[in-house]
Enzyme design. Sequence first.
Site, PDB file in Angstrom:
ATOM      1  N   GLU A   1       0.844  -1.199   0.000  1.00  0.00           N
ATOM      2  CA  GLU A   1       0.000   0.000   0.000  1.00  0.00           C
ATOM      3  C   GLU A   1       0.875   1.244   0.000  1.00  0.00           C
ATOM      4  OE1 GLU A   1      -2.896   0.511   3.072  1.00  0.00           O
ATOM      5  OE2 GLU A   1      -3.658  -1.542   2.937  1.00  0.00           O
TER       6      GLU A   1
ATOM      7  N   GLU B   1     -13.723   5.572  -1.484  1.00  0.00           N
ATOM      8  CA  GLU B   1     -14.632   4.669  -0.776  1.00  0.00           C
ATOM      9  C   GLU B   1     -15.426   5.458   0.262  1.00  0.00           C
ATOM     10  OE1 GLU B   1     -12.585   0.772   0.199  1.00  0.00           O
ATOM     11  OE2 GLU B   1     -10.897   1.911  -0.622  1.00  0.00           O
TER      12      GLU B   1
ATOM     13  N   LYS C   1     -15.689   4.569   4.317  1.00  0.00           N
ATOM     14  CA  LYS C   1     -14.536   4.473   5.207  1.00  0.00           C
ATOM     15  C   LYS C   1     -14.692   5.515   6.309  1.00  0.00           C
ATOM     16  CE  LYS C   1     -10.777   2.775   4.146  1.00  0.00           C
ATOM     17  NZ  LYS C   1      -9.383   2.462   3.793  1.00  0.00           N
TER      18      LYS C   1
ATOM     19  N   GLU D   1      -9.468   9.640   4.288  1.00  0.00           N
ATOM     20  CA  GLU D   1      -9.709   8.205   4.179  1.00  0.00           C
ATOM     21  C   GLU D   1     -10.664   7.869   3.043  1.00  0.00           C
ATOM     22  OE1 GLU D   1      -8.455   5.442   5.862  1.00  0.00           O
ATOM     23  OE2 GLU D   1      -6.964   6.928   6.462  1.00  0.00           O
TER      24      GLU D   1
END
Length: 467
Positions: free
Chosen positions: A262, A316, A319, A325
């Site tokens: 990541e 997303e 999250k 985030e």
Amino acid sequence: MERLLLLVALLLISLFISSDAGSIGVNYGRVANNLPSAVKVVQLLKSHGISRVKIYDTDPSVLNALVGSRIRVTVDLPNEILYAAAKRLSFANTWVRLNIAAYHPTTFIEAIAVGNEVFVDPKNTTVFLLPAMSNIHKALVKHNLDRDIKVSSPIALSALGNSYPSSAGAFRQELVEPVFKPLLQFLRQTGSYLMVNAYPFFAYESNSDVISLNYALFRANPGNADPGNGIRYYNLFDAQIDAVFAAMAALDFEDINLVVTETGWPSQGDQNENGASLSNAAAYNGNLVKRILTEGGTPRKPKADLTVFLFALFNENRKVGPSSERNYGLFYPDMKRVYDIPFTVEDLKHYKDDGSPATAETPSTPRGRVSASVSGQSWCVASGEVGKDKLQAALDYACGEGGADCRPIQEGATCYNPNTIVAHASYAFNSYYQKKARASGACYFGGAAFVVTQPPKYGKCEFPTGY
């Protein structure tokens, strides 16, 4: 006959998949309620030449969608079932049979991430990590898959007790004997690699007073000399990864490679999240891809060609935590790019040294499409639905590198009023669009603009129709 078909499938896959050197993948997270189907996602990956993907589970809809795609997949055994995998080999055997052997090799699974950042898991799953990894590997051996599929576990940089300077990199002392020595020994014995999650954004956000933004974004800077090894580092990513290599070397495991499972940079964040912006995200990820595809290893280990998974494929919306985030995505849920970066060596031909597009295309125009004129009169206007930050970034591009004539929207000029971001962006987008002879793709700006066939009106300002 069935085994023969599997062998043929493996041979065909090996013919189409490139080597590990300088490879870019993406993390396909799905903590959202507005994402496209897995089938459409696979089409998206293929259309952009993305040959590696990492998922955080073994969802059948995703693994089935990847059948025959020739995309290499890293799957995850979640932290929640580490205990079961550690305590019962029968559980590990069943899990591998149902979630791995049932799909591989037609879905090419190359690795299993056992847990994720378990050392910072509040449920204290560290004690189960090594037994779970061992049982999963034994299950792969039982199914004759251990040569195809690696077993590892992603660690966060917080697993280091020291990371600066890079040459002094060391794992947290309390983790060395019970975890890292046996973990690295397991990776050596099984021919695997250490998985690392590395985010220069976090370091910059917390220390923007001492860390140069250019240093964090791979831009030109004087660099930082490491007094321990004499290396001058010109970006924070290399320094972080070499700190991990140094930590492994300190335990006599320098022969083990690592994969960056990541890394990324948010395109938007809360007011106190220093550096979170669309332009910075594009610079970090774009320059990182170029760095990986052209240079391979790190200053400490130049021959250690890195595989790097960008985080993440989509924004997303479910999250939790700060705004950042929910804004790490390379694509919006409608599959339009958040910003334009390369993904392949071929893509690099279309970008300048600073990571910006080298062609006359807008920042998010897909590559490889032939431009065509829009017939009849048409104008380009801004979308008020994409948000102020995205509009501002696109406006800055149009008036800057895009070469739009933005003099009429300067304060006191004829089109300054109404003084709104939508009005100003519309004028700039249309200027760019008309200068490009209304070519298809010239009115896109990452989804921030669209074509209209009636002349737009903002106050008394008239929009030009051509140059």
